[in-house]
Design a protein around this motif. Structure first.
Motif, mmCIF file in Angstrom:
data_model
loop_
_atom_site.group_PDB
_atom_site.id
_atom_site.type_symbol
_atom_site.label_atom_id
_atom_site.label_comp_id
_atom_site.label_asym_id
_atom_site.label_seq_id
_atom_site.Cartn_x
_atom_site.Cartn_y
_atom_site.Cartn_z
ATOM 1 N N UNK A 258 -117.249 50.143 -68.042
ATOM 2 C CA UNK A 258 -117.056 50.364 -69.466
ATOM 3 C C UNK A 258 -117.257 51.842 -69.736
ATOM 4 N N UNK A 259 -116.220 52.468 -70.301
ATOM 5 C CA UNK A 259 -116.307 53.904 -70.544
ATOM 6 C C UNK A 259 -116.832 54.188 -71.942
ATOM 7 N N UNK A 260 -116.271 53.461 -72.891
ATOM 8 C CA UNK A 260 -116.772 53.659 -74.262
ATOM 9 C C UNK A 260 -116.556 52.390 -75.063
ATOM 10 N N UNK A 261 -117.314 52.284 -76.131
ATOM 11 C CA UNK A 261 -117.252 51.105 -76.987
ATOM 12 C C UNK A 261 -117.498 51.552 -78.417
ATOM 13 N N UNK A 262 -116.692 51.054 -79.323
ATOM 14 C CA UNK A 262 -116.887 51.400 -80.734
ATOM 15 C C UNK A 262 -116.565 50.163 -81.544
ATOM 16 N N UNK A 263 -117.574 49.531 -82.102
ATOM 17 C CA UNK A 263 -117.327 48.272 -82.803
ATOM 18 C C UNK A 263 -117.923 48.272 -84.190
ATOM 19 N N UNK A 264 -117.222 47.591 -85.095
ATOM 20 C CA UNK A 264 -117.724 47.449 -86.459
ATOM 21 C C UNK A 264 -117.638 45.989 -86.855
ATOM 22 N N UNK A 265 -117.633 45.758 -88.170
ATOM 23 C CA UNK A 265 -117.651 44.361 -88.600
ATOM 24 C C UNK A 265 -116.273 43.728 -88.549
ATOM 25 N N UNK A 266 -115.217 44.531 -88.530
ATOM 26 C CA UNK A 266 -113.875 43.964 -88.510
ATOM 27 C C UNK A 266 -113.125 44.278 -87.227
ATOM 28 N N UNK A 267 -113.489 45.366 -86.585
ATOM 29 C CA UNK A 267 -112.686 45.815 -85.449
ATOM 30 C C UNK A 267 -113.581 46.407 -84.377
ATOM 31 N N UNK A 268 -113.134 46.237 -83.137
ATOM 32 C CA UNK A 268 -113.861 46.852 -82.033
ATOM 33 C C UNK A 268 -112.853 47.447 -81.060
ATOM 34 N N UNK B 124 -121.650 52.133 -81.361
ATOM 35 C CA UNK B 124 -120.797 53.039 -80.596
ATOM 36 C C UNK B 124 -121.542 53.422 -79.328
ATOM 37 N N UNK B 125 -120.891 53.192 -78.194
ATOM 38 C CA UNK B 125 -121.498 53.538 -76.913
ATOM 39 C C UNK B 125 -120.530 54.406 -76.122
ATOM 40 N N UNK B 126 -121.087 55.419 -75.453
ATOM 41 C CA UNK B 126 -120.230 56.256 -74.597
ATOM 42 C C UNK B 126 -120.968 56.546 -73.312
ATOM 43 N N UNK B 127 -120.273 56.248 -72.221
ATOM 44 C CA UNK B 127 -120.916 56.500 -70.917
ATOM 45 C C UNK B 127 -120.701 57.968 -70.549
ATOM 46 N N UNK B 128 -121.785 58.552 -70.124
ATOM 47 C CA UNK B 128 -121.670 59.957 -69.708
ATOM 48 C C UNK B 128 -121.499 60.074 -68.203
ATOM 49 N N UNK B 129 -121.130 61.275 -67.770
ATOM 50 C CA UNK B 129 -120.893 61.504 -66.341
ATOM 51 C C UNK B 129 -122.146 61.291 -65.520
ATOM 52 N N UNK B 130 -123.274 61.691 -66.079
ATOM 53 C CA UNK B 130 -124.514 61.597 -65.306
ATOM 54 C C UNK B 130 -125.136 60.214 -65.365
ATOM 55 N N UNK B 131 -124.428 59.272 -65.885
ATOM 56 C CA UNK B 131 -124.980 57.924 -65.963
ATOM 57 C C UNK B 131 -125.731 57.643 -67.238
ATOM 58 N N UNK B 132 -125.907 58.657 -68.084
ATOM 59 C CA UNK B 132 -126.615 58.410 -69.340
ATOM 60 C C UNK B 132 -125.627 57.886 -70.373
ATOM 61 N N UNK B 133 -126.130 57.147 -71.285
ATOM 62 C CA UNK B 133 -125.306 56.551 -72.336
ATOM 63 C C UNK B 133 -125.635 57.196 -73.680
ATOM 64 N N UNK B 134 -124.575 57.576 -74.404
ATOM 65 C CA UNK B 134 -124.775 57.999 -75.791
ATOM 66 C C UNK B 134 -124.559 56.787 -76.679
ATOM 67 N N UNK B 135 -125.539 56.502 -77.528
ATOM 68 C CA UNK B 135 -125.419 55.316 -78.384
ATOM 69 C C UNK B 135 -125.672 55.658 -79.833
ATOM 70 N N UNK B 136 -124.885 55.048 -80.715
ATOM 71 C CA UNK B 136 -125.117 55.183 -82.158
ATOM 72 C C UNK B 136 -125.005 53.773 -82.738
#
Lengths: 328, 239
Positions: A258-268, B124-136
């Motif tokens: 999994x490279x990135x994830x962005x989810x909300x209440x209606x869409x992900x 919101x999650x983003x995987x970084x190169x060093x294995x760390x995750x950015x999360x909001x």
């Protein structure tokens, strides 16, 4: 309107019978001791009664007749304190009969008890015959008044303030009433019962209504508190969409990145790196498990990073962008 | 004799009144009120209890809101958090943001869930190169109830692939200008990889390719190095 009915007074004396109205009673009743021990007989009594000025009488329905003591038969006797009070009327009747020489049914009497120092009781009995008492009352009986015959000495013994009709009836001459005391106690007890019942019921009802009032207050309080809390809570809509999609991400096998994830209440939206075979498998399963979601695979291009020569083409590693919406 | 006869004969004594009978009757009347009053009183107790519960739960909500605003709520220095809108003076939304390894995130989110009741609104999650995750992460603040179920807000599960070193062989390395690539053999297949390549079978990313070794890194930031083995040194690179 006077609440307490008043009474008129008629005072007999050797010469005349004086009538006093209610407002004159306290001031002017002349009770000076009689000049003679003159006891009238029937005819003389009628003559005395002629002197009554009945026309001026403001007809009260109650009248108290004061009779000089020596017109009645008086007997004083001393009794043991061991005599039961219920026998007092009978004892008094006996003395009355003795002193008036009439039969028990025809005698009118009144008795007064006085406790002496050596614990004995002095019984004073005032008595007269029935015809005598009828004659004393006769001028007033035509007016349908109820009359009480009270000996003068007893009248003088009663304090002016307590000269109420009820007090006077206890000092008036009457027939033999053995049950009088009992009836009085009975009446008193019934009164007591009534009063206590009313008291109990009113107290209980008062308590009941106070409880009810408190409950009512609590309910209104609760209402306002609930309103405040729901005002705070309602802005939030409950939606588990992002949580469900995140759950899918958590279940991905280790072969998927999994490279990135962005989810909300209606869409992900999420981006994965995985083999084509794997993606086909996963995607078909997702579409099956979540038919109410709308899937969009945006770009699926070969990862520029990988230049491996796969054994089979479906082992190619891809970068996949997926968007999933909740169907409305 | 019949009851009616008995009552008729003794009516006088039966209806006679005495002090004891008065007391008895008054007592009976008082007792007649007892069930009504006790029920009402129980009602009142119930209402009082409910009121108390309501008040206590609101207090808890307020306390939770204050806690979330405190600077000392989370000790970790890689995370920032802030409170969103307030209704009735109590916060309704909370946001958290930071960058760390997935294990650190797990510990943090577990602590958060233990202390406060939240519901995930967006992530919101983003995987970084060093294995760390950015999360909001953005949450709705909820009423604190006991026995809340644990919710997993992490982007991945923590299971790591097993890297069996014997299965892997570094066959050869090649450099073409700036780009270095390596040929790896895993069981029956061979793969040319370079920096950033994903190896699905073990869940590792190629971190760097050097002349004689290849560094692989997993989602936790754990590094594995593959080096040439003595026996395969003489093998030629395959296509």
């Amino acid at each position: 309107m006077k609440l307490i009915k008043s009474y008129s007074l008629a005072l007999y004396s050797a010469e005349q019978c004086t009538l006093y109205n209610k407002n004159e009673i306290d001031k002017q009743v002349d009770l000076s001791p009689q000049s003679s021990d003159f006891i009238p007989d029937a005819l003389q009594l009628v003559a005395i009664q002629q002197s009554l000025a009945l026309e001026n009488w403001a007809a009260e329905s109650r009248i108290v007749i004061l009779v000089p003591d020596h017109w009645l038969s008086i007997s004083n006797s001393i009794l043991d304190s061991s005599t039961p009070p219920s026998l007092m009327p009978l004892a008094a009747l006996t003395y009355a009969v003795e002193s008036t020489f009439s039969t028990p049914e025809m005698v009118w009497f009144n008795y007064q008890k006085k406790r002496l120092e050596d614990n004995r009781i002095q019984l004073s009995v005032f008595a007269c015959s029935e015809e005598w008492s009828k004659q004393l009352c006769s001028p007033f009986s035509s007016k349908n008044a109820s009359c009480l015959i009270v000996p003068v000495s007893l009248w003088q013994n009663i304090k002016p303030r307590s000269r109420r009709w009820s007090t006077l009836s206890r000092h008036a001459l009457s027939h033999y009433q053995p049950d009088h005391e009992k009836q009085r106690t009975c009446k008193r007890l019934w009164c007591c019962l009534l009063v206590l019942s009313v008291l109990v019921h009113s107290l209980a009802y008062g308590y009941f209504s106070s409880l009810e009032q408190r409950i009512h207050l609590l309910l209104t309080d609760r209402q306002s508190l609930l309103e405040r809390q729901t005002a705070w809570a309602t802005h939030q809509d409950s939606n588990d969409f992002v949580f469900s999609v995140l759950g899918l991400m958590q279940e991905l096998p280790t072969s998927v990145r999994l490279v990135s994830f962005d989810g909300g209440s209606q869409q992900a939206d999420f981006q994965l790196t995985l083999t084509q075979e794997e993606f086909a498998y996963l995607f078909s399963r997702w579409e099956q498990d979540f038919p109410h979601w709308h899937w969009q695979v945006f770009e699926s291009f070969q990862a520029a990073n990988s230049i491996s020569l796969p054994v089979e083409s479906n082992q190619e590693v891809l970068d996949v962008f997926v968007s999933v919406f909740e169907k409305k | 004799m019949f009851l009616s006869q008995f009552l008729r004969k003794n009516s006088a004594s039966l209806s006679a009144i005495s002090v004891s009978r008065v007391c008895l009757f008054v007592l009976v009347q008082a007792l007649a009120w007892y069930p009504v009053l006790s029920e009402q009183s129980a009602d009142l107790e119930r209402h009082l209890k409910r009121q108390e519960q309501l008040r206590v739960s609101w207090q808890k909500v307020q306390a939770q809101s204050r806690l979330l605003e405190e600077k000392s709520f989370l000790q970790e220095d890689w995370v920032t958090y802030s409170v969103g809108d307030k209704v009735q003076g109590v916060a309704t939304a909370w946001q958290i943001e930071g960058r760390a390894l997935i294990k650190e995130w797990q510990v943090l989110l577990e602590t958060v869930q233990e202390k406060v009741a939240l519901r995930l609104v967006s992530a919101t999650w983003e995987r970084g190169q060093d294995g760390a995750w950015y999360g909001q992460l953005l949450f709705d603040i909820q009423e604190p109830k006991r026995n809340r179920a644990y919710e997993n807000w992490l982007p991945t599960s923590l299971k790591a692939g097993r890297f069996v070193e014997e299965d892997w062989t570094l066959v050869s390395t090649m450099r073409a200008g700036e780009r270095a690539s390596a040929l790896l053999r895993h069981k029956n297949s061979q793969h040319w990889v370079r920096q950033g390549s994903w190896l699905p079978m073990v869940g590792l990313v190629v971190d760097s390719v050097a002349f004689d070794h290849v560094n692989l890194i997993n989602s936790d930031g754990l590094q594995v190095t593959l080096q040439f083995r003595e026996e395969h040194r003489d093998e030629t690179s395959g296509e």
